[in-house]
Write a protein that holds these residues in place. Structure first.
Motif: not given
Length: 110
Positions: A36-42, A99-110
């Protein structure tokens, strides 16, 4: 956490966390599983899956507040329960999780 009175743990919003991170005042520990972390994280988050989570193995925050997160808030709350049993000072998690981080449009690292 589930709308039944006061939250059990201290929660901060995605934007509050983003502000802390940009000021260099937070360390994010993501308790989701490695895939899950590899799929995207803060960005800058450290992965410590709940399945093997041990408060004694948390990284040294060096003056930063440690903020736990997962996908929606349940697993990070469970990790915080383990921290309180261990009498650790970690007491904060991201409300709504990644989910809230992503919904807020904040950056995601992969």
């Amino acid at each position: 956490m589930f709308g039944f009175g006061k939250a059990k743990h201290k929660e901060i919003s995605a934007h509050e966390l983003a502000d802390l991170l940009s000021a260099g005042k937070a360390l994010v520990v993501d308790v989701r599983e490695a895939n899950e972390f590899a799929d995207g994280h803060i960005p800058g988050a450290v992965n410590m899956p709940l399945s093997s989570f041990q408060p004694s193995r948390l990284p040294c925050p060096e003056g930063k507040v440690v903020v736990l997160n997962c996908l929606g808030g349940k697993r990070s709350g469970m990790a915080l329960d383990k921290c309180s049993v261990a009498q650790d000072v970690v007491d904060t998690h991201l409300a709504g999780g990644f989910g809230a981080w992503s919904a807020a449009g904040l950056p995601v690292e992969r």
